[in-house]
Motif scaffolding. Structure first.
Motif, PDB file in Angstrom:
ATOM      1  N   ASP A   1       0.828  -1.205   0.000  1.00 42.37           N
ATOM      2  CA  ASP A   1       0.000   0.000   0.000  1.00 42.37           C
ATOM      3  C   ASP A   1       0.864   1.258   0.000  1.00 42.37           C
ATOM      4  O   ASP A   1       0.511   2.260  -0.632  1.00 42.37           O
ATOM      5  CB  ASP A   1      -0.930   0.010   1.217  1.00 42.37           C
ATOM      6  CG  ASP A   1      -2.002  -1.070   1.126  1.00 42.37           C
ATOM      7  OD1 ASP A   1      -2.151  -1.650   0.035  1.00 42.37           O
ATOM      8  OD2 ASP A   1      -2.678  -1.317   2.147  1.00 42.37           O
ATOM      9  N   VAL A   2       1.990   1.204   0.704  1.00 41.59           N
ATOM     10  CA  VAL A   2       2.913   2.342   0.690  1.00 41.59           C
ATOM     11  C   VAL A   2       3.404   2.576  -0.735  1.00 41.59           C
ATOM     12  O   VAL A   2       3.449   3.714  -1.225  1.00 41.59           O
ATOM     13  CB  VAL A   2       4.109   2.104   1.634  1.00 41.59           C
ATOM     14  CG1 VAL A   2       5.147   3.220   1.478  1.00 41.59           C
ATOM     15  CG2 VAL A   2       3.643   2.034   3.077  1.00 41.59           C
ATOM     16  N   LYS A   3       3.762   1.479  -1.432  1.00 41.16           N
ATOM     17  CA  LYS A   3       4.220   1.593  -2.819  1.00 41.16           C
ATOM     18  C   LYS A   3       3.112   2.145  -3.719  1.00 41.16           C
ATOM     19  O   LYS A   3       3.354   2.984  -4.596  1.00 41.16           O
ATOM     20  CB  LYS A   3       4.687   0.232  -3.328  1.00 41.16           C
ATOM     21  CG  LYS A   3       5.252   0.255  -4.756  1.00 41.16           C
ATOM     22  CD  LYS A   3       5.724  -1.121  -5.178  1.00 41.16           C
ATOM     23  CE  LYS A   3       6.373  -1.064  -6.562  1.00 41.16           C
ATOM     24  NZ  LYS A   3       5.482  -0.533  -7.602  1.00 41.16           N
ATOM     25  N   ALA A   4       1.886   1.693  -3.466  1.00 38.99           N
ATOM     26  CA  ALA A   4       0.763   2.161  -4.265  1.00 38.99           C
ATOM     27  C   ALA A   4       0.547   3.657  -4.096  1.00 38.99           C
ATOM     28  O   ALA A   4       0.275   4.378  -5.062  1.00 38.99           O
ATOM     29  CB  ALA A   4      -0.504   1.393  -3.885  1.00 38.99           C
ATOM     30  N   VAL A   5       0.699   4.125  -2.868  1.00 36.96           N
ATOM     31  CA  VAL A   5       0.550   5.559  -2.597  1.00 36.96           C
ATOM     32  C   VAL A   5       1.658   6.341  -3.291  1.00 36.96           C
ATOM     33  O   VAL A   5       1.418   7.370  -3.936  1.00 36.96           O
ATOM     34  CB  VAL A   5       0.580   5.827  -1.072  1.00 36.96           C
ATOM     35  CG1 VAL A   5       0.719   7.317  -0.789  1.00 36.96           C
ATOM     36  CG2 VAL A   5      -0.667   5.274  -0.418  1.00 36.96           C
ATOM     37  N   ARG A   6       2.873   5.840  -3.182  1.00 39.70           N
ATOM     38  CA  ARG A   6       4.014   6.517  -3.794  1.00 39.70           C
ATOM     39  C   ARG A   6       3.851   6.621  -5.309  1.00 39.70           C
ATOM     40  O   ARG A   6       4.170   7.642  -5.919  1.00 39.70           O
ATOM     41  CB  ARG A   6       5.299   5.756  -3.435  1.00 39.70           C
ATOM     42  CG  ARG A   6       6.577   6.471  -3.821  1.00 39.70           C
ATOM     43  CD  ARG A   6       7.794   5.659  -3.434  1.00 39.70           C
ATOM     44  NE  ARG A   6       8.071   5.726  -2.001  1.00 39.70           N
ATOM     45  CZ  ARG A   6       8.010   4.688  -1.173  1.00 39.70           C
ATOM     46  NH1 ARG A   6       7.643   3.492  -1.624  1.00 39.70           N
ATOM     47  NH2 ARG A   6       8.287   4.831   0.097  1.00 39.70           N
ATOM     48  N   ASP A   7       3.314   5.569  -5.915  1.00 41.15           N
ATOM     49  CA  ASP A   7       3.142   5.551  -7.375  1.00 41.15           C
ATOM     50  C   ASP A   7       1.941   6.386  -7.817  1.00 41.15           C
ATOM     51  O   ASP A   7       1.930   6.923  -8.934  1.00 41.15           O
ATOM     52  CB  ASP A   7       2.963   4.113  -7.869  1.00 41.15           C
ATOM     53  CG  ASP A   7       4.215   3.267  -7.676  1.00 41.15           C
ATOM     54  OD1 ASP A   7       5.300   3.866  -7.494  1.00 41.15           O
ATOM     55  OD2 ASP A   7       4.103   2.019  -7.669  1.00 41.15           O
ATOM     56  N   ALA A   8       0.933   6.480  -6.963  1.00 34.89           N
ATOM     57  CA  ALA A   8      -0.325   7.108  -7.369  1.00 34.89           C
ATOM     58  C   ALA A   8      -0.292   8.628  -7.304  1.00 34.89           C
ATOM     59  O   ALA A   8      -1.069   9.293  -7.987  1.00 34.89           O
ATOM     60  CB  ALA A   8      -1.471   6.583  -6.501  1.00 34.89           C
TER      61      ALA A   8
ATOM     62  N   LEU B   1      -1.495  11.214   1.998  1.00 34.63           N
ATOM     63  CA  LEU B   1      -1.408  11.035   0.553  1.00 34.63           C
ATOM     64  C   LEU B   1      -2.401   9.973   0.068  1.00 34.63           C
ATOM     65  O   LEU B   1      -2.960  10.080  -1.029  1.00 34.63           O
ATOM     66  CB  LEU B   1       0.014  10.657   0.153  1.00 34.63           C
ATOM     67  CG  LEU B   1       1.086  11.740   0.358  1.00 34.63           C
ATOM     68  CD1 LEU B   1       2.478  11.178   0.084  1.00 34.63           C
ATOM     69  CD2 LEU B   1       0.808  12.946  -0.536  1.00 34.63           C
ATOM     70  N   ALA B   2      -2.619   8.940   0.894  1.00 37.25           N
ATOM     71  CA  ALA B   2      -3.577   7.894   0.531  1.00 37.25           C
ATOM     72  C   ALA B   2      -4.983   8.473   0.431  1.00 37.25           C
ATOM     73  O   ALA B   2      -5.755   8.110  -0.472  1.00 37.25           O
ATOM     74  CB  ALA B   2      -3.536   6.766   1.558  1.00 37.25           C
ATOM     75  N   ALA B   3      -5.325   9.366   1.357  1.00 37.63           N
ATOM     76  CA  ALA B   3      -6.643  10.001   1.321  1.00 37.63           C
ATOM     77  C   ALA B   3      -6.794  10.829   0.043  1.00 37.63           C
ATOM     78  O   ALA B   3      -7.861  10.845  -0.587  1.00 37.63           O
ATOM     79  CB  ALA B   3      -6.837  10.873   2.556  1.00 37.63           C
ATOM     80  N   THR B   4      -5.719  11.497  -0.346  1.00 42.93           N
ATOM     81  CA  THR B   4      -5.752  12.297  -1.578  1.00 42.93           C
ATOM     82  C   THR B   4      -5.956  11.411  -2.808  1.00 42.93           C
ATOM     83  O   THR B   4      -6.695  11.767  -3.736  1.00 42.93           O
ATOM     84  CB  THR B   4      -4.432  13.083  -1.736  1.00 42.93           C
ATOM     85  OG1 THR B   4      -4.251  13.928  -0.594  1.00 42.93           O
ATOM     86  CG2 THR B   4      -4.437  13.920  -2.995  1.00 42.93           C
ATOM     87  N   ALA B   5      -5.300  10.248  -2.798  1.00 39.79           N
ATOM     88  CA  ALA B   5      -5.358   9.349  -3.959  1.00 39.79           C
ATOM     89  C   ALA B   5      -6.547   8.393  -3.911  1.00 39.79           C
ATOM     90  O   ALA B   5      -6.769   7.633  -4.859  1.00 39.79           O
ATOM     91  CB  ALA B   5      -4.065   8.544  -4.050  1.00 39.79           C
ATOM     92  N   GLY B   6      -7.304   8.399  -2.810  1.00 36.30           N
ATOM     93  CA  GLY B   6      -8.444   7.493  -2.681  1.00 36.30           C
ATOM     94  C   GLY B   6      -8.049   6.053  -2.450  1.00 36.30           C
ATOM     95  O   GLY B   6      -8.768   5.121  -2.830  1.00 36.30           O
ATOM     96  N   ILE B   7      -6.911   5.841  -1.797  1.00 34.05           N
ATOM     97  CA  ILE B   7      -6.419   4.486  -1.538  1.00 34.05           C
ATOM     98  C   ILE B   7      -6.748   4.090  -0.092  1.00 34.05           C
ATOM     99  O   ILE B   7      -6.490   4.845   0.848  1.00 34.05           O
ATOM    100  CB  ILE B   7      -4.897   4.400  -1.769  1.00 34.05           C
ATOM    101  CG1 ILE B   7      -4.581   4.647  -3.242  1.00 34.05           C
ATOM    102  CG2 ILE B   7      -4.339   3.055  -1.315  1.00 34.05           C
ATOM    103  CD1 ILE B   7      -3.093   4.731  -3.544  1.00 34.05           C
ATOM    104  N   THR B   8      -7.329   2.900   0.075  1.00 28.50           N
ATOM    105  CA  THR B   8      -7.611   2.374   1.414  1.00 28.50           C
ATOM    106  C   THR B   8      -6.388   1.602   1.901  1.00 28.50           C
ATOM    107  O   THR B   8      -5.934   0.659   1.229  1.00 28.50           O
ATOM    108  CB  THR B   8      -8.845   1.445   1.387  1.00 28.50           C
ATOM    109  OG1 THR B   8      -9.971   2.193   0.913  1.00 28.50           O
ATOM    110  CG2 THR B   8      -9.140   0.915   2.779  1.00 28.50           C
TER     111      THR B   8
END
Length: 632
Positions: A9-16, A90-97
């Motif tokens: 999930d950290v990687k997903a946030v970084r990429d998104a 950043l996850a909230a900004t990208a819509g990532i749970t």
């Protein structure tokens, strides 16, 4: 505590989240060629852009100050957030749970609740802003105008108005999908006879934001005489609002505080507005509570314990303001920054000062600050009669440790000279050496500063053993016998050894069991606490003991007979002097050893400092031998 965020999930946030999109929120980027972007570095002052962003790699680097990293590292540094706080934002900004590991703990419910409370406050803030334009809010607009704040100022700080009806905001937020439970938990509504009603009614509203800029509470100012509530009403303690952990204006001031390593602490919302509009954009205020330890933690994250950093407090010049300043001084040593005080003229606060004399007067107020230690010293000195030798000596005893606590050595020296002048002591070097010695002992104690305004101590309080340890007690040892006798006096006859005993460090007792007892007495409030109520004092000391072994020794010393037919101040003074003198002699031997090890090629300034320390110690030891307890 929430578990660790899942690595995927950290990687997903970084990429998104594109790094150039994030960085562009803080500075202007231009084409640098090769697919890179450049701009002026936000982490240090520069005239030519050396800060570059590589969108394809998701990295940034400054060729001037060498700061660099990915999107997460950038947000962590510029907004002074922890790793997890940054990823969650950043996850909230990208819509990532996000998923959390370690022990299967799932904070989804708690995290969802917090998000809902923040969203409710965001909607409420916008609602209040819109209400400020209405006819009913004329009284609020008049209040702002009378204090020099126009519509632009109100918009900049998000100032709004809460309608005077019972449930305007409550009905508005229900329409946005918020439940009654959420409204009550947020503190925006309170329980009424027939359900939730608005907490704030007919008041001017200031949104209180945390360091990330999220609205977490409100400060509400009374406008009408028929309002029976307090002048200022703040949001109650909630899951997202803790008044001791927020600073009003920190969201607007944080970048300038970090850039300039300066923070100005004022007392109210309008004072923050006045300072910012006058160009003092590092101003912040507490929210209905005294400036304390949690506020210090917030500022330290911004000031980064920079040795050149400064915290400036502004207080009214009246007695209450001076008392507040001295309270702030008590926390001075928790800062690595220097602390100063700016006393407003004529009892005016910064808002009143700006209204009366304009923006330059507010800027001048901050520029004319006085070091907080100097203010505190003068407040201490005025309590003594400087016309007598005894009064000057007492004032020096109280003020010298304050000067010794000044972190900047050059300022410390100048202040010691200044202190001698304030006290009228002609031998300036004596005061300078006294301060220098106290400062050296403070550094040896781990930088905590002098423990009490007493005579120099060869061994100040170090963390004592939690239980008697080390070699067994040797009661044939003169040192051990004297230490035991002094502890018995401190427990049985505290009035004979106070207040001198309380200035003794635990490591002035060479036997670890005795050091543990000394530490326990100190943690129980000191021997001076026993001068009025000996039974209660002994009970506190026993209750404070870290374990049964120390508690048993306290009891033993409290009942064992003192080895003197006459137990009086003279006998007590002899024990005090012997324990102190042995500690000073031990320190002299240590310093002599240091001097011998320095050799011929040592730094002359270092040699001189060690020689000065040795001279002061030898003079003090001689005074103890010649004058006895009078030299303590």
């Amino acid at each position: 505590m929430a578990g660790r965020i899942n690595d995927d999930d950290v990687k997903a946030v970084r990429d998104a989240v594109p790094i150039d999109a994030v960085v562009s929120e803080y500075l202007q980027l231009r084409n640098a060629g090769g697919g890179n972007l450049k701009g002026l570095c936000p982490f240090h002052d520069e005239k030519s852009p050396s800060f570059q962003v590589s969108p394809s790699k998701g990295l940034f680097h400054c060729f001037g100050c060498q700061e660099g990293g990915d999107t997460i590292a950038f947000v962590m540094k510029i907004d002074h957030l922890s790793f997890s706080e940054t990823v969650e934002r950043l996850a909230a900004t990208a819509g990532i749970t996000l998923r959390y590991e370690e022990g299967g703990y799932n904070p989804t419910h708690q995290r969802g609740e917090r998000i809902r409370l923040v969203e409710a406050h965001k909607a409420a803030a916008q609602f209040y802003v819109e209400q400020l334009d209405g006819a009913e809010a004329e009284i609020g607009r008049k209040f702002l105008a009378e204090r020099g704040f126009d519509q632009g100022a109100a918009q900049h700080f998000g100032v709004g108005y809460s309608p005077a009806g019972w449930d305007h905001l409550t009905r508005f937020l229900r329409g946005k999908g918020f439940s009654d439970k959420e409204l009550l938990l947020s503190g925006l509504s309170q329980e009424g006879r027939r359900g939730p009603i608005d907490r704030f009614r007919g008041r001017l509203m200031w949104p209180i934001r945390d360091i990330t800029g999220e609205v977490v509470g409100f400060g509400a100012r009374k406008l009408r005489d028929d309002d029976n509530g307090p002048k200022y009403l703040n949001t109650p303690e909630t899951a997202i609002y803790k008044k001791s952990q927020v600073l009003y204006g920190i969201d607007l001031a944080k970048k300038e505080i970090a850039r300039t390593s300066t923070a100005v602490v004022v007392e109210g919302y309008t004072d923050v507005m006045a300072c910012h509009l006058a160009g003092v954009t590092t101003a912040i205020a507490t929210c209905g509570t005294a400036f304390g330890g949690d506020h210090i933690k917030i500022l330290r994250r911004l000031l980064m314990d920079n040795a050149t950093a400064e915290v400036i407090f502004t207080f009214d010049g009246d007695a209450a303001g001076q008392k507040a300043a001295l309270r702030a001084f008590e926390d001075d040593q928790k800062f690595a920054a220097e602390t100063s005080i700016a006393i407003t003229p004529g009892g005016m606060d910064p808002c009143e000062l700006r209204l009366a004399e304009g923006d330059p007067a507010v800027q001048k107020l901050v520029e004319s600050r006085t070091p907080l230690f100097e203010f505190a010293i003068r407040q201490m000195v005025v309590r003594h009669n400087l016309e007598t030798p005894a009064g000057r000596a007492a004032a020096l005893d109280e003020a010298a440790p304050i000067v010794a606590g000044i972190k900047n050595v050059a300022i410390q020296h100048e202040s010691a000279v200044q202190l001698a002048g304030i006290l009228g002591i002609l031998d300036t070097q004596f005061v300078v050496k006294r301060v220098s010695q106290l400062a050296r002992w403070a550094r040896e104690r781990g930088g905590r500063g002098p423990a009490a305004p007493q005579q120099p101590r060869a061994y100040d309080a170090q963390p004592a053993p939690q239980a008697p340890a080390g070699p067994a007690l040797n009661l044939r040892s003169p040192a051990h016998r004297t230490e035991r006798e002094l502890l018995k006096l401190a427990l049985q006859h505290p009035e004979l050894v106070s207040p001198a005993f309380d200035a003794y460090g635990a490591d002035e007792f060479t036997a670890p069991p005795y050091a543990a007892v000394r530490q326990t007495i100190m943690e129980a409030g000191g021997a001076e606490q026993g001068t009025q109520d000996t039974p209660g004092y002994l009970a506190r000391v026993r209750d404070t003991a870290p374990n049964d072994t120390v508690r048993a020794l306290v009891t033993e010393l409290a009942v064992e007979a003192v080895h003197s037919r006459t137990v009086d101040e003279t006998y007590a003074g002899m024990q005090l002097v012997q324990v102190r003198l042995r500690a000073v002699d031990r320190r002299i031997r240590d310093v002599q050893g240091t001097l011998a090890r320095l050799g011929q090629h040592a730094d002359p300034e270092h040699v001189s400092a060690v020689q000065n320390e040795l001279w002061v110690l030898q003079q003090y030891a001689q005074s103890l031998r010649n004058q006895g307890a009078d030299a303590l």
